[in-house]
Write a protein that holds these residues in place. Structure first.
Motif, PDB file in Angstrom:
ATOM      1  N   GLU A 122      -3.945  -9.169   8.162  1.00 41.87           N
ATOM      2  CA  GLU A 122      -3.540 -10.346   7.387  1.00 41.87           C
ATOM      3  C   GLU A 122      -2.180 -10.136   6.730  1.00 41.87           C
ATOM      4  N   SER A 123      -1.984  -8.995   6.087  1.00 39.11           N
ATOM      5  CA  SER A 123      -0.692  -8.721   5.443  1.00 39.11           C
ATOM      6  C   SER A 123       0.417  -8.580   6.477  1.00 39.11           C
ATOM      7  N   ALA A 124       0.100  -7.974   7.627  1.00 41.23           N
ATOM      8  CA  ALA A 124       1.108  -7.804   8.670  1.00 41.23           C
ATOM      9  C   ALA A 124       1.625  -9.149   9.146  1.00 41.23           C
ATOM     10  N   VAL A 125       0.718 -10.084   9.372  1.00 42.59           N
ATOM     11  CA  VAL A 125       1.131 -11.401   9.857  1.00 42.59           C
ATOM     12  C   VAL A 125       1.903 -12.152   8.781  1.00 42.59           C
ATOM     13  N   ARG A 126       1.413 -12.120   7.560  1.00 43.97           N
ATOM     14  CA  ARG A 126       2.117 -12.834   6.489  1.00 43.97           C
ATOM     15  C   ARG A 126       3.521 -12.277   6.298  1.00 43.97           C
ATOM     16  N   ARG A 127       3.630 -10.952   6.235  1.00 45.95           N
ATOM     17  CA  ARG A 127       4.942 -10.342   6.036  1.00 45.95           C
ATOM     18  C   ARG A 127       5.838 -10.566   7.252  1.00 45.95           C
ATOM     19  N   ASP A 147       1.229  -5.370   1.610  1.00 49.55           N
ATOM     20  CA  ASP A 147       2.021  -6.492   1.135  1.00 49.55           C
ATOM     21  C   ASP A 147       3.479  -6.131   0.892  1.00 49.55           C
ATOM     22  N   ASP A 148       3.824  -4.850   1.005  1.00 50.32           N
ATOM     23  CA  ASP A 148       5.222  -4.442   0.871  1.00 50.32           C
ATOM     24  C   ASP A 148       5.725  -3.753   2.135  1.00 50.32           C
ATOM     25  N   HIS A 180       6.354   1.235   6.523  1.00 50.75           N
ATOM     26  CA  HIS A 180       5.229   1.146   5.583  1.00 50.75           C
ATOM     27  C   HIS A 180       5.702   0.562   4.248  1.00 50.75           C
ATOM     28  N   THR A 181       6.884   1.001   3.813  1.00 50.78           N
ATOM     29  CA  THR A 181       7.585   0.399   2.672  1.00 50.78           C
ATOM     30  C   THR A 181       9.058   0.294   3.059  1.00 50.78           C
ATOM     31  N   ALA A 182       9.877  -0.145   2.107  1.00 54.77           N
ATOM     32  CA  ALA A 182      11.318  -0.184   2.353  1.00 54.77           C
ATOM     33  C   ALA A 182      11.977   1.157   2.078  1.00 54.77           C
ATOM     34  N   GLY A 183      11.245   2.117   1.507  1.00 53.67           N
ATOM     35  CA  GLY A 183      11.861   3.372   1.081  1.00 53.67           C
ATOM     36  C   GLY A 183      11.209   4.625   1.601  1.00 53.67           C
ATOM     37  N   ASP A 184      10.590   4.554   2.776  1.00 57.48           N
ATOM     38  CA  ASP A 184       9.918   5.729   3.343  1.00 57.48           C
ATOM     39  C   ASP A 184      10.912   6.826   3.718  1.00 57.48           C
ATOM     40  N   LEU A 185      10.467   8.063   3.576  1.00 55.30           N
ATOM     41  CA  LEU A 185      11.217   9.186   4.127  1.00 55.30           C
ATOM     42  C   LEU A 185      10.296  10.032   4.984  1.00 55.30           C
ATOM     43  N   VAL A 186      10.906  10.764   5.912  1.00 55.94           N
ATOM     44  CA  VAL A 186      10.192  11.801   6.647  1.00 55.94           C
ATOM     45  C   VAL A 186      10.873  13.132   6.366  1.00 55.94           C
ATOM     46  N   ALA A 219       7.603   0.211 -11.245  1.00 60.20           N
ATOM     47  CA  ALA A 219       6.933  -1.086 -11.105  1.00 60.20           C
ATOM     48  C   ALA A 219       5.675  -0.955 -10.254  1.00 60.20           C
ATOM     49  N   SER A 220       5.743  -0.154  -9.195  1.00 65.76           N
ATOM     50  CA  SER A 220       4.577   0.052  -8.350  1.00 65.76           C
ATOM     51  C   SER A 220       3.449   0.724  -9.125  1.00 65.76           C
ATOM     52  N   ALA A 221       3.797   1.722  -9.938  1.00 65.77           N
ATOM     53  CA  ALA A 221       2.793   2.407 -10.749  1.00 65.77           C
ATOM     54  C   ALA A 221       2.190   1.466 -11.783  1.00 65.77           C
ATOM     55  N   ALA A 222       3.018   0.620 -12.385  1.00 67.49           N
ATOM     56  CA  ALA A 222       2.517  -0.326 -13.378  1.00 67.49           C
ATOM     57  C   ALA A 222       1.478  -1.259 -12.770  1.00 67.49           C
ATOM     58  N   ALA A 223       1.721  -1.689 -11.536  1.00 69.03           N
ATOM     59  CA  ALA A 223       0.753  -2.552 -10.856  1.00 69.03           C
ATOM     60  C   ALA A 223      -0.554  -1.809 -10.599  1.00 69.03           C
ATOM     61  N   THR A 224      -0.453  -0.537 -10.264  1.00 73.47           N
ATOM     62  CA  THR A 224      -1.659   0.270 -10.047  1.00 73.47           C
ATOM     63  C   THR A 224      -2.441   0.431 -11.346  1.00 73.47           C
TER      64      THR A 224
END
Length: 287
Positions: free
Chosen positions: A267-272, A189-190, A158-164, A103-108
């Motif tokens: 802006e995104s930080a405050v909204r989220r 926004d995510d 940064h997202t809900a699925g980050d890894l290190v 879905a992320s790629a489709a948006a890109t």
């Protein structure tokens, strides 16, 4: 004459990092007796071919696996090219990243279809998506022969699925976009700005004072840099909580808050952040 010098630089024993000017993306190679693990693959098929040539030029072993630190396109649009160039490699990611990558790629792709004048649109749209093949929820260890590498999902940021990626014997942590050598890091926004600081607390717990930290973008940094970025992200989170607790509406938060970075970038930080606040931390009116 073409430049034949290796782009990859050894930042710790058998850990190499290459920095690419487009989006300041970092690609990391971790070497073991069984081969090389590549962390992130860049943002297009064309750029990934450049990365593949750089891997061959380095000449330190075969590529045997890929890791995608999260679902954003600039970190995995090179997957298909790496498989074409080096064979059918396992591609590792978190469950969340794998489930949301398409879905992320489709948006890109949609954004670039609507913006044909963008200098990279044609290149991006010529890229084939290849999804991860091996996923995990919290942590997994990869065997590179004489070296173990840990993939850890420390929490949302940064997202809900980050890894290190942690390479214990070399004292290296590859942070993906949980750590960026920029002020501020990309809070989109995510993103999860209220949870990001505590997620970085877990990442910091994986480090020593001498750890080499490879961010998703920018120069290689150290633990002190990550501590400073965590502190500033913490200020953002606590400022959002404070404003909301006093009934300041989201529309006025950027103007009223005492922010560590340019408010125009938050802006995104405050909204989220306002979206994620529990009811107990909100005081009316917030409209």
């Amino acid at each position: 004459m073409p430049d034949t010098a290796p782009r990859f630089t050894e930042v710790a024993p058998r850990v190499w990092v290459a920095h690419y000017d487009w989006m300041h993306v970092n690609i990391t190679l971790v070497g073991g007796s069984d081969g090389l693990l590549m962390v992130d693959t860049h943002g297009s098929a064309a750029e990934a071919r450049v990365v593949a040539d750089d891997v061959r030029r380095l000449g330190v072993g075969p590529l045997t696996g890929l890791v995608n630190t999260h679902e954003h396109w600039d970190h995995h649009f090179g997957n298909a090219t790496m498989v074409e160039q080096f064979g059918d490699l396992p591609i590792h990611a978190t469950d969340w990243a794998a489930e949301h990558m398409e879905a992320s790629a489709a948006a890109t792709f949609e954004r670039h279809e609507q913006d044909p004048e963008h200098p990279r649109s044609e290149e991006i749209l010529a890229t084939t998506l290849r999804l991860p093949t091996s996923t995990f929820a919290s942590a997994v260890q990869l065997d590179l022969g004489d070296r173990a590498v840990e993939l850890i999902h420390p929490g949302r940021g940064h997202t809900a699925g980050d890894l290190v990626v942690r390479v214990p014997d070399a004292d290296v942590v590859v942070g993906g976009d949980l750590v960026e050598e920029s002020d501020p890091p990309a809070i989109g926004d995510d993103s999860w700005p209220l949870e990001w600081p505590t997620t970085l607390d877990l990442v910091l717990g994986l480090m020593t004072d001498d750890t080499v930290v490879v961010p998703g973008h920018g120069r290689v940094v150290d633990k002190t840099f990550v501590q400073d970025q965590r502190f500033e992200l913490g200020v953002v989170a606590e400022t959002i909580r404070d404003l909301a607790s006093r009934g300041v509406p989201q529309s006025q938060a950027l103007a009223q808050g005492d922010w560590p970075w340019d408010p125009a970038l938050l802006e995104s930080a405050v909204r989220r952040g306002y979206e994620h606040l529990p009811r107990s931390q909100k005081r009316l009116p917030l409209a």
